[in-house]
Design an enzyme around this catalytic site. Structure first.
Site, PDB file in Angstrom:
ATOM      1  CG  ASP A  37      -7.010  -9.646  -2.439  1.00 31.84           C
ATOM      2  OD1 ASP A  37      -6.417  -9.067  -1.531  1.00 31.84           O
ATOM      3  OD2 ASP A  37      -6.218 -10.093  -3.368  1.00 31.84           O
ATOM      4  CG  ASP A 179      -2.322  -6.313  -0.849  1.00 29.15           C
ATOM      5  OD1 ASP A 179      -1.893  -6.057  -2.093  1.00 29.15           O
ATOM      6  OD2 ASP A 179      -3.352  -6.734  -0.470  1.00 29.15           O
TER       7      ASP A 179
END
Length: 227
Positions: A37, A179
């Site tokens: 991320d 996600d």
């Protein structure tokens, strides 16, 4: 034909002081790839992984890496992350002034381009770039923080994107990723709606029976939802 289920960890909950060991443990637990991320402190509030950090972890496992680019300048940063070992870069439709150009640039650099949609962004925002991507990510939380609660009202949107991919003629080529808040109690809904790549962070790391059990349990629940 349905795409194979993939269980993919976010490394946000990992111990940043030993990322090499952490990615090796994830591979040993049976994950299909690892997601990084990448946050710039502008598109989202936090700052996370630079390319040098990812490159240092790359040598510790063999599963593919993808970078979820929660950034405003993916074109400027793309080459560094591909060179660091990320085979796929996911950019946000909301962050790219010229989304078509950005995706094309990633492909030209030798990466696999993918596109993400925030919860409030309609599926139609990506309708005209599906020829450039190998994955679409539907966010089931607002990006920027780990440990958020799954937004179940995104499931109709997941189904809408799945239908869009199938109708594009590339349904067998493009992965559909979800996600945000994925865990034992939510993965079935996402998989049943059409997602085949499931990102899990906190749920993997808090399983009292360990990473391997967490990965196999999530995979089993996803398969059961589409059986």
């Amino acid at each position: 034909m349905a795409r194979p289920i993939q269980i993919v960890p976010s490394v946000l909950p990992a111990d940043f002081s030993k990322l090499g060991e952490e990615v090796a443990a994830l591979e040993a637990a049976g994950v299909d790839l690892i997601q990084w991320d990448v946050m710039d402190g502008q598109f989202v509030p936090n700052l996370t992984f630079g390319p040098d950090v990812i490159k240092s972890a790359r040598q510790h496992c063999t599963v593919p890496f993808e970078a979820h680019m929660m950034v405003y300048t993916p074109d400027v940063m793309a080459k560094d992350y591909i060179d660091a070992g990320c085979s796929r870069l996911i950019v946000h439709a909301e962050a790219c002034t010229h989304l078509h150009r950005t995706l094309g640039n990633i492909n030209e650099l030798g990466g696999n381009a993918a596109v993400a949609l925030n919860p409030a962004t309609p599926a139609s925002a990506i309708e005209h770039v599906l020829d450039l991507v190998d994955l679409v990510l539907v966010m089931t939380v607002n990006p920027g923080f780990g440990g958020q609660a799954y937004i179940s009202t995104m499931e109709p949107k997941i189904a809408e994107v799945r239908k869009m991919l199938d109708e594009s003629g590339r349904g067998d080529e493009i992965e559909l990723e979800v996600d945000g808040g994925i865990g034992p109690n939510t993965i079935a809904g996402a998989a049943a709606a059409g997602a085949n790549v499931l990102i899990a962070g906190s749920a993997l790391y808090r399983d009292p029976e360990g990473l391997e059990h967490a990965v196999s349990d999530l995979r089993a629940r996803a398969h059961a939802a589409i059986a």
